[in-house]
Design an enzyme around this catalytic site. Sequence first.
Site, PDB file in Angstrom:
ATOM      1  CB  THR A  12      -0.917   0.008   1.246  1.00 48.14           C
ATOM      2  OG1 THR A  12      -1.834  -1.045   1.110  1.00 48.14           O
ATOM      3  CG2 THR A  12      -1.671   1.307   1.406  1.00 48.14           C
ATOM      4  CB  SER A  54       2.567  -7.908   1.130  1.00 46.64           C
ATOM      5  OG  SER A  54       1.506  -7.815   2.037  1.00 46.64           O
ATOM      6  CB  THR A  85       0.471  -3.762   6.354  1.00 47.46           C
ATOM      7  OG1 THR A  85      -0.808  -3.730   5.722  1.00 47.46           O
ATOM      8  CG2 THR A  85       1.101  -2.392   6.356  1.00 47.46           C
ATOM      9  CG  ASP A  86      -2.710  -7.235   3.551  1.00 47.78           C
ATOM     10  OD1 ASP A  86      -3.018  -6.489   4.510  1.00 47.78           O
ATOM     11  OD2 ASP A  86      -3.292  -7.186   2.454  1.00 47.78           O
TER      12      ASP A  86
HETATM   13  N1  ASP Z   1      -2.762  -5.342   0.512  1.00 47.76           N
HETATM   14  C1  ASP Z   1      -1.685  -4.474   0.934  1.00 47.76           C
HETATM   15  C2  ASP Z   1      -0.404  -5.278   0.969  1.00 47.76           C
HETATM   16  O1  ASP Z   1      -0.196  -6.012   1.892  1.00 47.76           O
HETATM   17  C3  ASP Z   1      -1.993  -3.897   2.289  1.00 47.76           C
HETATM   18  C4  ASP Z   1      -0.961  -2.920   2.828  1.00 47.76           C
HETATM   19  O2  ASP Z   1       0.152  -2.814   2.366  1.00 47.76           O
HETATM   20  O3  ASP Z   1      -1.311  -2.228   3.808  1.00 47.76           O
HETATM   21  O4  ASP Z   1       0.379  -5.193   0.061  1.00 47.76           O
END
Ligand code: ASP
Length: 340
Positions: A12, A54, A85-86
């Site tokens: 993200t 991710s 973050t995932d």
């Molecule tokens: N879907 C995103 C990822 O993990 C979520 C994020 O980065 O906050 O790449």
Amino acid sequence: MKKILMIGTGGTIASQSSEFGLTPGLSTEELLSYVPKVADVCEVDSIQVCSIDSTNVTPDYWKLMAKAVEDNYDKYDGFVICHGTDTLAYTAAALSYMIQNSTKPIVITGAQRPISNDITDAKTNLLESFIYAADDDSQDVSIVFDGKVIVGTRAKKERAKSFNAFTSINFPHPAIVQDDRVIRYIPTVPFKDPVKFYHEMNDSIFLLKLIPGIQPDILPYLFEHYDCIVLESFGVGGLPTTLTDEFYHVMKEWIETKGKIVVMATQVVNEGSNMTVYEVGKKVKSDFNLIEAYDMTLEATITKLMWLMGLPTMQYADIKKMFYTTVNNDIIFTKNQPDI
Ligand code: ASP
């Protein structure tokens, strides 16, 4: 000034809107252009190993990230990896096993909102990651997120939207970053051994989360197709009677003769397992000399097993011993753990 290598992977933090939803697109240089203050903290070079959500991270991407660090290890004083973050907690744990005894900090960060948004956590997380990576006392793999430092093996994403997405599980924050400086709560203990890189991760591992009334018919399939099964049990850990007969049957066949690994973990995030407390856990543990995850996070449990199974010719007893050997503060021993 310290020299830090920034490693972009997507997420993200680097995402832009598209008609299909947010998708990573910004390069590491573009990310840096949003935080000019980084230039006051350290000298930065940057590389991009991938540009993915991710959700799509696999062990092969961990190998790319570890290789980026290894190939550049002598040239830089520290590393900042930008990541979605995932699965960030899995990556931080995986890199904790793939890169051990690093006196140079490897900081992983990301954001809940894209860096180009008016309201975003991305700029703070990025700047604070560089501040932490440039600090003399920082070492090993850690996460810097929302002002807190979390040991690489101890993070869990507990919030899907808020800026305080990550919690440190069963271990304190070694430091925080506040007013552009590091406040350290746990003194750094220097490593005695040199940095060591590991290159293999064996992903023949399945996580079976138990639910009330779970039927045993899946067990033979899992034992046949995977080298390691992690059972995510309830409470301090135990096996429901619905599974017991089939479990004993497949365990006798597979663990003794074919060297499969079974690890008991718990669905309860905090405080960890102790299978010896209840009848439903104690007998099965001793009958099969089972490994249990104790206070480890699930992310650390899974990635530690991938690392151990990737080591050449490991016997069950070696895997068990090394599973119970602390790496980057991943497991803490208490006197309730007699098998250690
Ligand atoms: N879907 C995103 C990822 O993990 C979520 C994020 O980065 O906050 O790449």
